[in-house]
Write a protein that holds these residues in place. Structure first.
Motif, PDB file in Angstrom:
ATOM      1  N   UNK A  23       0.835  -1.199   0.000  1.00 39.17           N
ATOM      2  CA  UNK A  23       0.000   0.000   0.000  1.00 39.17           C
ATOM      3  C   UNK A  23       0.867   1.245   0.000  1.00 39.17           C
ATOM      4  N   UNK A  24       0.388   2.273  -0.645  1.00 37.13           N
ATOM      5  CA  UNK A  24       1.140   3.523  -0.703  1.00 37.13           C
ATOM      6  C   UNK A  24       1.033   4.276   0.624  1.00 37.13           C
ATOM      7  N   UNK A  25       2.073   5.060   0.948  1.00 33.63           N
ATOM      8  CA  UNK A  25       2.041   5.847   2.180  1.00 33.63           C
ATOM      9  C   UNK A  25       0.881   6.845   2.175  1.00 33.63           C
ATOM     10  N   UNK A  26       0.563   7.377   1.007  1.00 36.94           N
ATOM     11  CA  UNK A  26      -0.540   8.337   0.922  1.00 36.94           C
ATOM     12  C   UNK A  26      -1.857   7.668   1.318  1.00 36.94           C
ATOM     13  N   UNK A  27      -2.088   6.461   0.813  1.00 39.11           N
ATOM     14  CA  UNK A  27      -3.335   5.744   1.141  1.00 39.11           C
ATOM     15  C   UNK A  27      -3.368   5.408   2.616  1.00 39.11           C
ATOM     16  N   UNK A  28      -2.234   4.951   3.161  1.00 37.57           N
ATOM     17  CA  UNK A  28      -2.171   4.576   4.564  1.00 37.57           C
ATOM     18  C   UNK A  28      -2.419   5.778   5.470  1.00 37.57           C
ATOM     19  N   UNK A  29      -1.817   6.906   5.101  1.00 42.94           N
ATOM     20  CA  UNK A  29      -2.004   8.111   5.903  1.00 42.94           C
ATOM     21  C   UNK A  29      -3.476   8.506   5.961  1.00 42.94           C
ATOM     22  N   UNK A  30      -4.174   8.288   4.868  1.00 41.71           N
ATOM     23  CA  UNK A  30      -5.574   8.701   4.782  1.00 41.71           C
ATOM     24  C   UNK A  30      -6.516   7.736   5.494  1.00 41.71           C
ATOM     25  N   UNK A  31      -6.175   6.428   5.492  1.00 39.37           N
ATOM     26  CA  UNK A  31      -7.147   5.433   5.956  1.00 39.37           C
ATOM     27  C   UNK A  31      -6.718   4.638   7.186  1.00 39.37           C
ATOM     28  N   UNK A  32      -5.522   4.862   7.715  1.00 42.26           N
ATOM     29  CA  UNK A  32      -5.072   4.020   8.817  1.00 42.26           C
ATOM     30  C   UNK A  32      -5.933   4.185  10.063  1.00 42.26           C
ATOM     31  N   UNK A  33      -6.411   5.398  10.332  1.00 37.38           N
ATOM     32  CA  UNK A  33      -7.273   5.605  11.503  1.00 37.38           C
ATOM     33  C   UNK A  33      -8.537   4.759  11.403  1.00 37.38           C
ATOM     34  N   UNK A  34      -9.117   4.686  10.202  1.00 35.48           N
ATOM     35  CA  UNK A  34     -10.311   3.865  10.008  1.00 35.48           C
ATOM     36  C   UNK A  34      -9.977   2.384  10.146  1.00 35.48           C
ATOM     37  N   UNK A  35      -8.771   1.980   9.708  1.00 37.55           N
ATOM     38  CA  UNK A  35      -8.357   0.590   9.856  1.00 37.55           C
ATOM     39  C   UNK A  35      -8.212   0.207  11.326  1.00 37.55           C
ATOM     40  N   UNK A  36      -7.638   1.107  12.122  1.00 44.96           N
ATOM     41  CA  UNK A  36      -7.507   0.851  13.556  1.00 44.96           C
ATOM     42  C   UNK A  36      -8.883   0.722  14.204  1.00 44.96           C
ATOM     43  N   UNK A  37      -9.803   1.606  13.826  1.00 48.43           N
ATOM     44  CA  UNK A  37     -11.169   1.539  14.356  1.00 48.43           C
ATOM     45  C   UNK A  37     -11.849   0.238  13.935  1.00 48.43           C
ATOM     46  N   UNK A  38     -11.629  -0.169  12.682  1.00 52.22           N
ATOM     47  CA  UNK A  38     -12.187  -1.432  12.189  1.00 52.22           C
ATOM     48  C   UNK A  38     -11.661  -2.603  13.015  1.00 52.22           C
ATOM     49  N   UNK A  39     -10.360  -2.585  13.313  1.00 47.72           N
ATOM     50  CA  UNK A  39      -9.763  -3.652  14.111  1.00 47.72           C
ATOM     51  C   UNK A  39     -10.370  -3.683  15.512  1.00 47.72           C
ATOM     52  N   UNK A  40     -10.572  -2.506  16.112  1.00 49.20           N
ATOM     53  CA  UNK A  40     -11.164  -2.444  17.450  1.00 49.20           C
ATOM     54  C   UNK A  40     -12.570  -3.025  17.439  1.00 49.20           C
ATOM     55  N   UNK A  41     -13.374  -2.652  16.441  1.00 48.70           N
ATOM     56  CA  UNK A  41     -14.736  -3.173  16.350  1.00 48.70           C
ATOM     57  C   UNK A  41     -14.759  -4.678  16.149  1.00 48.70           C
ATOM     58  N   UNK A  42     -13.881  -5.181  15.285  1.00 44.26           N
ATOM     59  CA  UNK A  42     -13.845  -6.613  15.029  1.00 44.26           C
ATOM     60  C   UNK A  42     -13.392  -7.391  16.261  1.00 44.26           C
ATOM     61  N   UNK A  43     -12.382  -6.885  16.954  1.00 47.96           N
ATOM     62  CA  UNK A  43     -11.891  -7.570  18.146  1.00 47.96           C
ATOM     63  C   UNK A  43     -12.951  -7.624  19.244  1.00 47.96           C
ATOM     64  N   UNK A  44     -13.550  -6.479  19.555  1.00 48.65           N
ATOM     65  CA  UNK A  44     -14.545  -6.446  20.630  1.00 48.65           C
ATOM     66  C   UNK A  44     -15.795  -7.228  20.252  1.00 48.65           C
ATOM     67  N   UNK A  45     -16.204  -7.118  18.980  1.00 49.35           N
ATOM     68  CA  UNK A  45     -17.349  -7.899  18.537  1.00 49.35           C
ATOM     69  C   UNK A  45     -17.082  -9.388  18.635  1.00 49.35           C
ATOM     70  N   UNK A  46     -15.903  -9.811  18.242  1.00 44.42           N
ATOM     71  CA  UNK A  46     -15.557 -11.231  18.294  1.00 44.42           C
ATOM     72  C   UNK A  46     -15.535 -11.741  19.736  1.00 44.42           C
ATOM     73  N   UNK A  47     -14.983 -10.930  20.651  1.00 43.32           N
ATOM     74  CA  UNK A  47     -14.913 -11.352  22.051  1.00 43.32           C
ATOM     75  C   UNK A  47     -16.301 -11.580  22.630  1.00 43.32           C
ATOM     76  N   UNK A  48     -17.177 -10.585  22.492  1.00 41.23           N
ATOM     77  CA  UNK A  48     -18.463 -10.648  23.186  1.00 41.23           C
ATOM     78  C   UNK A  48     -19.527 -11.443  22.441  1.00 41.23           C
TER      79      UNK A  48
END
Length: 263
Positions: A25-50
């Motif tokens: 992935x390009x640095x430009x794309x990562x800079x723009x979308x990494x925050x959403x990726x982190x949020x996606x990971x948080x939602x998936x982890x917590x959803x999977x746990x509970x």
């Protein structure tokens, strides 16, 4: 059993491939979308746990699953208290983040072995969790695999950025991360072998994974999402978080529907 084993190795393979996405992935794309990726990971982890992992752990190991989950949660808490923050700090490792440009671009080469060692231990745990989950039920396996892969994306992007900042070429950084991903095979294999001799091992490993995922999602990822520079980023994070939850929930519903249709 053979089908379950196949699913385990396919999930471990998918997790390994997810760990190499940083170099694609390009640095430009990562800079723009990494925050959403982190949020996606948080939602998936917590959803999977509970929604899947902890309920399946309780079904497999009884109420003692809560004690194992608490033990792993507290263990990670104490590790951070006494050893300092672990290396999965996505906000400071992210390409394009101010800390990344100010500090990580001058990262010493000594960071490489410690980072890779920590990543290897993390991947062993991921492989063990995926194997234990599939041994308990297909639903738990799918939910755990999704949670692991979702978390792997932003984590490995940060690791890739640090390796590049330490002076490794793109090829060497990807090769190093690829080699580390293989440690998940050791974790999965250990659970597959151990489950033959230790009764209830799957439930215990699943409970430990629940506490680990809960800690990562609630104390590692979610606090990063509170710092929102603008409304667009806030909407992206909220959408990412909800998509992570929805992915796990939808996968569980579909899995039960398929199993019910064939049951």
């Amino acid at each position: 059993m053979e089908r379950t084993t196949l699913f385990i190795w396919l999930a471990v393979l998918a997790d390994g491939l997810a760990g190499l996405t940083g170099g694609l992935l390009s640095e430009r794309w990562l800079k723009r979308h990494l925050a959403a990726l982190v949020a996606f990971a948080a939602g998936a982890l917590l959803g999977a746990v509970f929604l899947e992992i902890l309920p399946e752990a309780v079904e497999a190991a009884g109420m003692g699953a809560f004690r194992w989950a608490l033990a792993s949660f507290l263990a990670l808490t104490f590790v951070e208290w006494f050893l300092g923050p672990h290396h999965h700090d996505h906000s400071t490792h992210a390409p394009g983040h101010p800390h990344h440009h100010a500090e990580a671009m001058n990262a010493p080469t000594t960071v490489v072995p410690s980072l890779l060692a920590a990543d290897a231990l993390h991947n062993i745990g991921d492989g063990a969790a995926v194997a234990a989950a599939f041994l308990v039920s297909p639903q738990a396996g799918v939910a755990t695999a999704l949670a692991v892969i979702a978390h792997e994306l932003p984590q490995e992007v940060g690791d890739y950025a640090l390796l590049r900042a330490a002076g490794l070429s793109r090829a060497r950084a990807l090769l190093a991360l690829g080699a580390v991903q293989l440690t998940a095979v050791a974790g999965a294999g250990a659970v597959l072998l151990g489950s033959r001799w230790v009764a209830g091992l799957e439930g215990i490993i699943l409970a430990l994974a629940s506490g680990t995922f809960l800690y990562i999602g609630a104390t590692d990822l979610l606090p990063e999402l509170r710092h929102t520079p603008d409304q667009r980023t806030a909407r992206g994070r909220l959408l990412g978080f909800l998509l992570g939850l929805a992915l796990v929930a939808t996968a569980g519903v579909l899995e039960r529907h398929v199993l019910g249709a064939h049951g």
